[in-house]
Write a protein that holds these residues in place. Structure first.
Motif, mmCIF file in Angstrom:
data_model
loop_
_atom_site.group_PDB
_atom_site.id
_atom_site.type_symbol
_atom_site.label_atom_id
_atom_site.label_comp_id
_atom_site.label_asym_id
_atom_site.label_seq_id
_atom_site.Cartn_x
_atom_site.Cartn_y
_atom_site.Cartn_z
ATOM 1 N N HIS A 57 0.847 -1.192 0.000
ATOM 2 C CA HIS A 57 0.000 0.000 0.000
ATOM 3 C C HIS A 57 0.889 1.250 0.000
ATOM 4 C CE1 HIS A 57 -3.100 2.873 1.152
ATOM 5 N NE2 HIS A 57 -4.011 1.932 0.942
ATOM 6 N N PRO A 58 0.543 2.259 -0.781
ATOM 7 C CA PRO A 58 1.386 3.467 -0.854
ATOM 8 C C PRO A 58 1.506 4.221 0.466
ATOM 9 C CG PRO A 58 -0.704 3.794 -2.006
ATOM 10 C CD PRO A 58 -0.610 2.336 -1.696
ATOM 11 N N ASP A 59 0.588 3.998 1.388
ATOM 12 C CA ASP A 59 0.635 4.701 2.673
ATOM 13 C C ASP A 59 1.367 3.904 3.754
ATOM 14 O OD1 ASP A 59 -0.787 6.780 1.565
ATOM 15 O OD2 ASP A 59 -2.734 6.032 2.252
ATOM 16 N N LEU A 60 2.051 2.829 3.346
ATOM 17 C CA LEU A 60 2.786 1.993 4.292
ATOM 18 C C LEU A 60 4.242 1.881 3.851
ATOM 19 C CD1 LEU A 60 0.110 -0.828 4.690
ATOM 20 C CD2 LEU A 60 0.805 0.787 6.482
ATOM 21 N N PRO A 61 5.150 1.587 4.789
ATOM 22 C CA PRO A 61 6.564 1.432 4.414
ATOM 23 C C PRO A 61 6.749 0.338 3.360
ATOM 24 C CG PRO A 61 6.323 1.581 6.796
ATOM 25 C CD PRO A 61 4.936 1.466 6.245
ATOM 26 N N ASP A 62 7.824 0.449 2.600
ATOM 27 C CA ASP A 62 8.079 -0.483 1.501
ATOM 28 C C ASP A 62 8.242 -1.921 1.972
ATOM 29 O OD1 ASP A 62 7.924 1.546 -0.329
ATOM 30 O OD2 ASP A 62 10.093 1.859 -0.464
ATOM 31 N N ASP A 63 8.691 -2.105 3.219
ATOM 32 C CA ASP A 63 8.902 -3.480 3.702
ATOM 33 C C ASP A 63 7.638 -4.091 4.285
ATOM 34 O OD1 ASP A 63 8.778 -1.907 5.958
ATOM 35 O OD2 ASP A 63 10.362 -2.977 7.034
ATOM 36 N N HIS A 64 6.512 -3.392 4.214
ATOM 37 C CA HIS A 64 5.220 -3.915 4.673
ATOM 38 C C HIS A 64 4.426 -4.393 3.461
ATOM 39 C CE1 HIS A 64 6.389 -1.949 8.303
ATOM 40 N NE2 HIS A 64 5.241 -2.126 8.907
ATOM 41 N N ALA A 65 3.946 -5.636 3.511
ATOM 42 C CA ALA A 65 3.225 -6.185 2.360
ATOM 43 C C ALA A 65 2.093 -7.095 2.826
ATOM 44 C CB ALA A 65 4.172 -6.958 1.448
ATOM 45 N N PHE A 66 0.995 -7.078 2.095
ATOM 46 C CA PHE A 66 -0.100 -8.018 2.342
ATOM 47 C C PHE A 66 0.312 -9.352 1.724
ATOM 48 C CE2 PHE A 66 -2.214 -3.860 2.440
ATOM 49 C CZ PHE A 66 -2.813 -3.940 3.692
ATOM 50 N N THR A 67 0.379 -10.377 2.578
ATOM 51 C CA THR A 67 0.989 -11.651 2.197
ATOM 52 C C THR A 67 0.075 -12.808 2.562
ATOM 53 O OG1 THR A 67 3.156 -10.672 2.658
ATOM 54 C CG2 THR A 67 3.061 -13.070 2.456
ATOM 55 N N GLU A 68 -0.013 -13.796 1.685
ATOM 56 C CA GLU A 68 -0.789 -15.005 1.985
ATOM 57 C C GLU A 68 -0.250 -15.625 3.277
ATOM 58 O OE1 GLU A 68 -2.769 -18.134 2.711
ATOM 59 O OE2 GLU A 68 -3.468 -16.792 1.103
ATOM 60 N N ILE A 69 -1.117 -15.802 4.256
ATOM 61 C CA ILE A 69 -0.705 -16.229 5.583
ATOM 62 C C ILE A 69 -0.069 -17.616 5.576
ATOM 63 C CG2 ILE A 69 -2.983 -17.132 6.189
ATOM 64 C CD1 ILE A 69 -2.530 -16.175 9.020
ATOM 65 N N ARG A 70 -0.501 -18.494 4.665
ATOM 66 C CA ARG A 70 0.074 -19.842 4.636
ATOM 67 C C ARG A 70 1.544 -19.830 4.215
ATOM 68 N NH1 ARG A 70 -5.502 -22.299 2.317
ATOM 69 N NH2 ARG A 70 -5.376 -20.322 1.208
ATOM 70 N N ARG A 71 1.965 -18.768 3.537
ATOM 71 C CA ARG A 71 3.370 -18.660 3.148
ATOM 72 C C ARG A 71 4.268 -18.265 4.316
ATOM 73 N NH1 ARG A 71 4.146 -14.355 -0.630
ATOM 74 N NH2 ARG A 71 6.316 -15.006 -0.512
ATOM 75 N N LEU B 111 8.025 -39.443 -2.007
ATOM 76 C CA LEU B 111 7.197 -39.293 -0.815
ATOM 77 C C LEU B 111 7.535 -37.975 -0.138
ATOM 78 C CD1 LEU B 111 5.107 -40.612 1.068
ATOM 79 C CD2 LEU B 111 7.015 -41.703 2.284
ATOM 80 N N LEU B 112 6.757 -36.948 -0.455
ATOM 81 C CA LEU B 112 6.977 -35.638 0.152
ATOM 82 C C LEU B 112 6.103 -35.502 1.393
ATOM 83 C CD1 LEU B 112 6.992 -33.319 -2.991
ATOM 84 C CD2 LEU B 112 8.928 -34.428 -1.855
ATOM 85 N N PRO B 113 6.661 -35.004 2.506
ATOM 86 C CA PRO B 113 5.872 -34.878 3.736
ATOM 87 C C PRO B 113 4.868 -33.741 3.664
ATOM 88 C CG PRO B 113 8.077 -33.989 4.053
ATOM 89 C CD PRO B 113 8.067 -34.607 2.684
ATOM 90 N N ALA B 114 3.934 -33.742 4.609
ATOM 91 C CA ALA B 114 2.944 -32.664 4.696
ATOM 92 C C ALA B 114 3.645 -31.332 4.931
ATOM 93 C CB ALA B 114 1.965 -32.958 5.830
ATOM 94 N N ARG B 115 2.952 -30.246 4.606
ATOM 95 C CA ARG B 115 3.552 -28.920 4.689
ATOM 96 C C ARG B 115 3.855 -28.513 6.132
ATOM 97 N NH1 ARG B 115 -0.313 -28.446 0.551
ATOM 98 N NH2 ARG B 115 0.536 -27.633 -1.411
ATOM 99 N N HIS B 116 4.950 -27.755 6.295
ATOM 100 C CA HIS B 116 5.265 -27.168 7.596
ATOM 101 C C HIS B 116 4.120 -26.247 8.021
ATOM 102 C CE1 HIS B 116 9.376 -28.531 8.255
ATOM 103 N NE2 HIS B 116 9.628 -28.316 6.985
ATOM 104 N N GLY B 117 3.785 -26.275 9.293
ATOM 105 C CA GLY B 117 2.731 -25.412 9.822
ATOM 106 C C GLY B 117 1.374 -26.075 9.887
ATOM 107 N N ALA B 118 1.157 -27.108 9.081
ATOM 108 C CA ALA B 118 -0.130 -27.814 9.094
ATOM 109 C C ALA B 118 -0.154 -28.819 10.243
ATOM 110 C CB ALA B 118 -0.348 -28.529 7.767
ATOM 111 N N ILE B 119 -1.322 -29.032 10.829
ATOM 112 C CA ILE B 119 -1.430 -29.967 11.944
ATOM 113 C C ILE B 119 -1.078 -31.385 11.511
ATOM 114 C CG2 ILE B 119 -3.896 -30.410 11.625
ATOM 115 C CD1 ILE B 119 -4.130 -30.539 14.705
ATOM 116 N N ALA B 120 -1.263 -31.706 10.231
ATOM 117 C CA ALA B 120 -0.878 -33.039 9.752
ATOM 118 C C ALA B 120 0.607 -33.272 9.988
ATOM 119 C CB ALA B 120 -1.209 -33.173 8.262
ATOM 120 N N ARG B 121 1.428 -32.308 9.644
ATOM 121 C CA ARG B 121 2.867 -32.433 9.848
ATOM 122 C C ARG B 121 3.179 -32.545 11.342
ATOM 123 N NH1 ARG B 121 7.556 -31.289 6.142
ATOM 124 N NH2 ARG B 121 9.355 -31.365 7.511
#
Length: 318
Positions: A109-123, A296-306
Motif C-alpha cells: 500500500h502506498p501509505d505503508l513502508p516499503d517493507d510492509h506487504a499483504f501476504t498469503e498467511i500460509r506462506r 514421498l513428500l511430507p505434509a507442509r510445515h505449519g499444518a497440523i498433519a505435519r
C-alpha cells in the motif's frame, strides 16, 4: 497430548476479553490507548513486515474512521489488539494467483513502508510468533465471516456488526448471528509400525498427508473419524483418541487431530475424494522428512498433519 498447543495458530496467549465486547466506552478507550495495535488485512491477507505481523497504530491514516468497523481481537502483552479490513483498496495490479493456496504475490500500500506487504498467511505462518499467528488467524477468520455473511439468514435483510465484530444483528427481524467454526476431523491412522497417508488431486507430485473430513451434523468426532477413513480409503478404525487441534482460517475450520487404530489394512480408495492412499512405515517417513525420498513428500510445515506425524515419529503422542 504433550506439546499440543505448539501447533501453528495455537498457544499464542491471546486474552480475548469477551466481557469487553459489549462495552463501547471501554472499547473506545482501548482504541485510543497508547500501545494499541491494529492488524490490517486485504482480501484475507494480513500485513506482514520482517517476518512479523505488520500492525499499525489506530491513529494511522488507514485507520481513520475505522473504529466502528474494527474487530476487537483481545489483549496481549499489555496491548489491545484490533483488526481492520482494507479490501476496498484497489492496487494497480490484481494477480491471477490471488486466492490460490500459496499465492506468491504481495501487495504494498502506498501509505505503508516499503517493507510492509499483504501476504498469503500460509506462506509465512511458520515465521510468525505464536501470538502474531493467533492474531492473524483470528482476524482472517472473523473478517472473512463478515464479508460472506452480510445478510440475515432468516429474513434476507442486511445485518450490522455488533459486539466489537463478534456478532451480527438483523435490524429487520432481530436475529443474532455469530461467527461460525466448522469442525474438521484429521486422522493419524496407524497399524503397527505404519501410518495411513493419502493425497488429493492437484497436490505437488509425491506429496502425501493425513486423511481429513468435515464432521457432519449429529455426528461425534470419533464417528466422523471412522466414517471418513472408511469412505476415503476403505479402512476400518477401532479406538479413536483426541490429540490436538488447530484453528485453520481457510475460511473458518477447526482441525481436530485424532489418533485412530486401524482394524483392517486393505485399501480401497474413493477416487472422488482422494487420488491415492498408502501405508507408510516409520522408516520410510523418516527418510521422507530427511529429504531422501523423492516419491514421498511430507505434509507442509505449519499444518497440523505435519505436527501429528512428527509427534508420532518421535513417540510424543501421549
Amino acid at each position: 497430548m504433550r506439546l499440543a498447543e505448539q501447533v501453528t495458530f495455537g498457544g499464542g496467549g491471546l486474552d480475548r476479553a469477551a466481557h469487553l465486547r459489549t462495552d463501547p466506552a471501554r472499547l473506545a478507550g482501548l482504541w485510543a490507548a497508547p500501545g494499541a495495535r491494529v492488524a490490517l488485512l486485504w482480501r484475507g491477507k494480513p500485513l506482514v513486515a520482517a517476518g512479523a505481523l505488520g500492525a499499525v497504530e489506530p491513529g494511522h491514516p488507514l485507520c481513520s474512521g475505522a473504529f466502528e468497523r474494527a474487530v476487537f481481537l483481545g489483549l496481549a502483552a499489555g496491548r489491545p489488539h484490533f483488526a481492520v479490513d482494507l479490501s476496498d483498496w484497489h492496487p494497480d495490479e490484481i494477480p491471477d494467483t490471488l486466492g490460490a493456496f500459496l499465492d506468491p504475490s504481495e501487495q504494498r500500500h502506498p501509505d505503508l513502508p516499503d517493507d510492509h506487504a499483504f501476504t498469503e498467511i500460509r506462506r509465512v505462518m511458520t515465521q510468525l510468533s505464536a501470538l502474531d499467528a493467533e492474531l492473524a488467524a483470528t482476524a482472517r477468520a472473523l473478517l472473512g465471516w463478515h464479508d460472506t455473511h452480510r445478510f440475515c439468514a432468516r429474513c434476507g435483510a442486511e445485518s450490522r456488526v455488533a459486539q466489537a465484530g463478534w456478532q451480527r444483528l438483523c435490524p429487520a427481524c432481530g436475529a443474532h448471528h455469530f461467527p461460525r467454526t466448522d469442525p474438521v476431523a484429521i486422522m493419524l491412522v496407524t497399524h503397527g509400525n505404519a501410518v495411513l497417508l493419502g493425497r488429493s488431486p492437484g497436490w505437488p507430485e509425491g506429496m502425501f498427508s493425513l486423511l481429513a473430513g468435515f464432521v457432519e451434523p449429529g455426528e461425534t468426532i470419533e464417528a466422523a473419524v471412522r466414517r471418513e477413513v472408511a469412505e476415503e480409503a476403505g479402512i476400518r478404525v477401532g479406538r479413536v483418541d483426541y490429540l490436538a487441534s488447530q484453528p485453520w482460517p481457510f475460511p473458518t475450520s477447526l482441525m481436530v487431530g485424532c489418533h485412530g487404530r486401524a482394524t483392517t489394512t486393505e485399501i480401497t480408495i474413493d477416487p472422488v475424494e482422494i487420488e491415492a492412499a498408502r501405508w507408510v512405515s516409520r522408516e520410510e517417513l523418516v527418510a521422507a522428512h530427511a529429504g531422501d525420498r523423492k516419491d514421498l513428500l511430507p505434509a507442509r510445515h505449519g499444518a497440523i498433519a505435519r505436527f501429528l506425524i512428527e509427534a508420532w515419529l518421535s513417540d510424543r503422542l501421549d
